[in-house]
Design an enzyme around this catalytic site. Structure first.
Site, mmCIF file in Angstrom:
data_model
loop_
_atom_site.group_PDB
_atom_site.id
_atom_site.type_symbol
_atom_site.label_atom_id
_atom_site.label_comp_id
_atom_site.label_asym_id
_atom_site.label_seq_id
_atom_site.Cartn_x
_atom_site.Cartn_y
_atom_site.Cartn_z
ATOM 1 N N HIS A 80 -3.197 3.263 -4.417
ATOM 2 C CA HIS A 80 -2.375 2.714 -3.113
ATOM 3 C C HIS A 80 -1.292 2.318 -3.647
ATOM 4 O O HIS A 80 -0.682 1.191 -3.002
ATOM 5 C CB HIS A 80 -3.231 1.567 -2.579
ATOM 6 C CG HIS A 80 -4.572 2.095 -1.868
ATOM 7 N ND1 HIS A 80 -4.755 2.631 -0.588
ATOM 8 C CD2 HIS A 80 -5.745 2.281 -2.419
ATOM 9 C CE1 HIS A 80 -5.705 2.987 -0.370
ATOM 10 N NE2 HIS A 80 -6.659 2.705 -1.532
ATOM 11 N N GLU A 85 -10.143 2.846 -4.783
ATOM 12 C CA GLU A 85 -9.949 4.257 -4.356
ATOM 13 C C GLU A 85 -8.829 4.802 -5.343
ATOM 14 O O GLU A 85 -7.854 5.098 -4.934
ATOM 15 C CB GLU A 85 -9.548 4.196 -2.844
ATOM 16 C CG GLU A 85 -10.651 3.855 -1.850
ATOM 17 C CD GLU A 85 -10.161 3.945 -0.619
ATOM 18 O OE1 GLU A 85 -11.165 4.034 0.372
ATOM 19 O OE2 GLU A 85 -8.991 3.893 -0.174
ATOM 20 N N ASP A 133 0.932 -1.257 0.136
ATOM 21 C CA ASP A 133 0.204 0.057 0.181
ATOM 22 C C ASP A 133 0.881 1.131 0.079
ATOM 23 O O ASP A 133 2.121 1.068 -0.009
ATOM 24 C CB ASP A 133 -1.092 -0.059 1.144
ATOM 25 C CG ASP A 133 -2.321 0.563 0.774
ATOM 26 O OD1 ASP A 133 -2.305 1.913 0.584
ATOM 27 O OD2 ASP A 133 -3.257 -0.313 0.902
#
Length: 764
Positions: free
Chosen positions: A290, A350, A202
């Site tokens: 990410h 995201e 991440d």
């Protein structure tokens, strides 16, 4: 007793029914301490007793499984049980091809013999775990010297309803040892989970060795402390579970950094360890978003060779650069060499696509490929990787955002966004299989409360909107622990347990009975104590805010018989040296902080409780022209806290009660409810306020429930003393974005919480 000389058939029938009901009640009260509970259980009479000489034998197909069972007794007997090949042993493992489910099994225990039957090694391993749970809890601890261990006679036939029964751990934000991962796998096996989703990369850290790109771990596995660590360190002042693990600090280039990574060989060994326990490890390399830990080491991966956090998410990798696609394929080629799992998780959530919208290269590519939106560009990247996975004989799995812009029907969708409630239907319509992993209630990293266990246990894995013919497209569910604020193994244990046990029974698909589950859980807490699992202790039966008129007796008891309640009055955290709470009488207002302590010194959650001495609030003057319902001031934006709400509202309207308009389900907004609540009788009223995000309730000008701040759905409650009549009512509610939750219930004189009648509300 039923006697043959009963003259009337009706009496005979009624007596039979009564006896059966009694037996049914007895069975419910005396269920075996098994979680998840098997589908079919027939109790027997007596017990089977193991001794150090008890032989484990049976079909040689189960040679490894025989060793697993024999090893269960090492800690108690000082050595494993003897194992024989094709020996008519007292404990017999048999291959039974009539069992159709690979994880199905039969377990038969009599006073003379134990027989385990399965059609596959997976089923046999699960049968062993059922037998393990029937053994005394101290089987888990090293004690030695025992010469007898008994289990009850029973016949069990069992198989799971769902093929995906998973847990997830994010090792990127904070790092965890391989020993902890193995211990978690052991817990998963005990409760019959079969998928371990390992979130390896991440923005905050890259945790897996990639030989072609060594800087990913040389640089990307290490970071300085960030704002999330600051919050963790602040919390550690009262809770040692938040102390950042000192084992993961080191000096690098003259500064202290935090991190760590796993070598490929270490992960291959972990994969083998899990496989021996019927658990498949699913690796996740999250992209195209990410990815800052990778971009910071290889800047060519972003569209403009920069890396930063934007308003919402971080800089993504650039799909318009051919080198990026090559990089991704190189990464996953090495990942597939480590992990033999059917599925490889690509994340896909995201993504800050505004970077692509500003990129000339991406705009040219979109025009060339006939794409109109950046969502289509993301879909192109995900689909390109899915095609690559297929070529390698693997399947792609991603978070439900990968549905945006289109995805192949052969990918699996992991549903998490509760505010995108139609995603499972969209996925099924597209031909995908779905794993249910909703942020509420399956994000175990959220702070648990008294509602967490029943919410996890009772969550319906198959939405009511799914047609009967499509229900098999929901292949299971999974709980996730994200570790932005989870810096220790103890904190991870606390968040997983005992919620994992509730999820285990939900995913197994046996007939649900929450009261029965809670009775069985007591025995499992003893087992978890023996295994040194730092589980969350049961909630104390408390409100956050009490009201009394003259005096109040504070008499709090933990559901754990060996726990003591200790308290403070000066605002400090309760310690083992704090006084024991024992029928404390209050005659003035007082704030208490209390917690349960176990004999070993472990402390449960701290509860901050206000006891407010107050007279009955006098009714407000009747308005000249009262209207029905509540007035609402609406803001087309959110605030960080209710105390920061300011400015002129964007619109005003009236609602019948504490209701949020349906068109507000996915927006960030603020609502201020104003008016009256007309209470029918005088007394102490309790209100239960559940919200996601901030909400604060005042009645008669008194703060009753304060649920302020940005958070997942949780309940705050409180009491207020009210005179019969019309009382002022105000409720501020902020939704920071996503799916909202707002619910207000009330009770009086110990009644069950219920909805407030709409006719109680009026306005100015």
């Amino acid at each position: 007793m039923i006697r043959s000389h009963f003259r009337q058939q009706r009496i005979f029938a009624v007596t039979i029914v009564g006896l059966l009901c009694s037996l049914c009640s007895y069975a419910q009260q005396n269920q075996l301490p098994l979680i998840p509970y098997p589908n079919k259980v027939v109790p027997g009479r007596g017990n089977f007793t193991f001794t150090p000489q008890t032989v484990v034998a049976g079909n040689d197909f189960f040679s490894n499984e025989k060793l697993v069972l024999a090893e269960l007794f090492s800690k108690s007997f000082g050595k494993p049980l003897p194992v024989k090949k094709d020996y008519p042993g007292i404990v017999q493992m048999n291959l039974d091809r009539r069992i159709t489910d690979p994880e199905g099994y039969k377990l038969t225990i009599t006073t003379q013999q134990i027989t385990l039957q399965a059609a596959d090694r997976a089923g046999m391993l699960i049968a062993i775990q059922t037998l393990r749970q029937l053994l005394p809890a101290d089987i888990e601890s090293a004690q030695g010297g025992k010469n007898k261990i008994s289990v009850p006679a029973v016949a069990i036939e069992d198989q799971p309803a769902f093929s995906w029964r998973g847990t997830h751990l994010d090792v990127s934000r904070h790092f965890f040892t391989l020993d902890y991962l193995k211990r978690h796998i052991d817990l998963m096996a005990l409760y019959k989970f079969n998928k371990f989703h390992l979130h390896l990369t991440d923005d905050q850290g890259w945790r897996v060795e990639i030989k072609k790109y060594p800087k990913l771990t040389e640089e990307g596995a290490w970071r300085t402390l960030n704002n999330q660590d600051s919050i963790v360190m602040s919390r550690s002042k009262e809770n040692p579970d938040f102390i950042i693990d000192p084992r993961f600090f080191r000096q690098k280039n003259g500064r202290e950094v935090y991190g760590g990574f796993y070598t490929q060989q270490e992960l291959k060994d972990l994969v083998a360890y899990a496989a021996a326990r019927n658990i498949e490890i699913i690796p996740e390399i999250d992209m195209p978003g990410h990815m800052m830990a990778a971009i910071n080491s290889y800047m060519f991966l972003s569209c403009d060779s920069t890396s930063s956090f934007g308003k919402f998410f971080s800089t993504p990798i650039c799909p318009c650069n051919p080198a990026t696609l090559d990089f991704a394929k190189d990464i996953f080629t090495e990942i597939m060499d480590i992990f033999p799992s059917t599925y490889i998780h690509i994340g896909g959530d995201e993504v800050e696509r505004s970077h692509w919208e500003r990129s000339a290269a991406c705009q040219d590519m979109m025009k060339r490929e006939g794409m109109k939106t950046s969502a289509e560009l993301q879909a192109w990247f995900i689909n390109s990787m899915e095609k690559f996975f297929k070529e390698k004989g693997r399947k792609l799995i991603g978070w439900d955002e990968i549905l945006d812009g289109g995805i192949s029907s052969s990918a699996a969708i992991m549903y998490w966004r509760t505010w995108a409630g139609n995603a499972p239907n969209e996925a099924i319509k597209n031909g995908n299989v779905v794993i249910m992993s909703p942020d509420n209630p399956f994000y175990f990293s959220e702070q648990p409360d008294k509602n967490s266990l029943p919410a996890t246990y009772n969550y319906s894995l198959i939405p009511a909107s799914i047609a009967a013919k499509d229900r098999n497209r929901i292949i299971g569910g999974q709980a996730n622990v994200w570790t932005e604020y989870v810096a220790t193994e103890q904190r991870a244990d606390y968040l997983y347990m005992p919620r994992m046990t509730a999820l285990a029974e939900n995913l197994w698909g046996s007939v649900k009975n929450y009261s029965s589950y809670m009775r069985r859980l007591d025995a499992h807490l003893v087992r978890l104590d023996t295994m040194k699992v730092a589980y969350r202790m049961p909630d104390l039966p408390l409100l956050y805010n009490y009201a009394f008129i003259d005096s109040m007796l504070v008499d709090v008891r933990s559901s754990m018989s060996n726990a003591q309640i200790r308290y403070t009055t000066d605002g400090s955290a309760p310690a083992q040296s704090s006084p024991v709470l024992n029928k404390l009488v209050l005659r003035t207002s007082q704030r208490l902080r209390m917690a349960a302590f176990k004999p070993d010194g472990r402390r449960g959650d701290i509860f901050d409780v206000a006891y407010n001495k107050q007279p009955l609030a006098q009714p407000a003057p009747d308005p000249a022209k009262p209207g029905k319902g509540l007035l609402v001031e609406w803001y087309n934006r959110s605030f960080d806290s209710t105390v920061l709400i300011t400015g002129k509202p964007d619109r005003e309207f009236t609602t019948a009660g504490v209701i949020v308009p349906k068109d507000a389900e996915t927006a960030a907004f603020t609502m201020r409810y104003r008016g009256y609540i007309n209470v029918p009788t005088s007394g102490i009223y309790t209100f239960y306020l559940t919200s996601d995000d901030a909400a604060v309730l005042k009645v008669a000008g008194r703060e009753v429930a304060n649920n302020d701040g940005m958070h997942a759905p949780k309940e705050k409650n409180g009491q207020v003393a009210l005179q019969q009549g019309r009382q002022l009512f105000s409720l501020d509610f902020i939704e920071g974005g996503g799916g909202y939750t707002l619910r207000l219930l009330y009770s009086k004189d110990g009644s069950e919480p219920k909805e407030i009648p709409a006719e109680w509300f009026s306005n100015f």
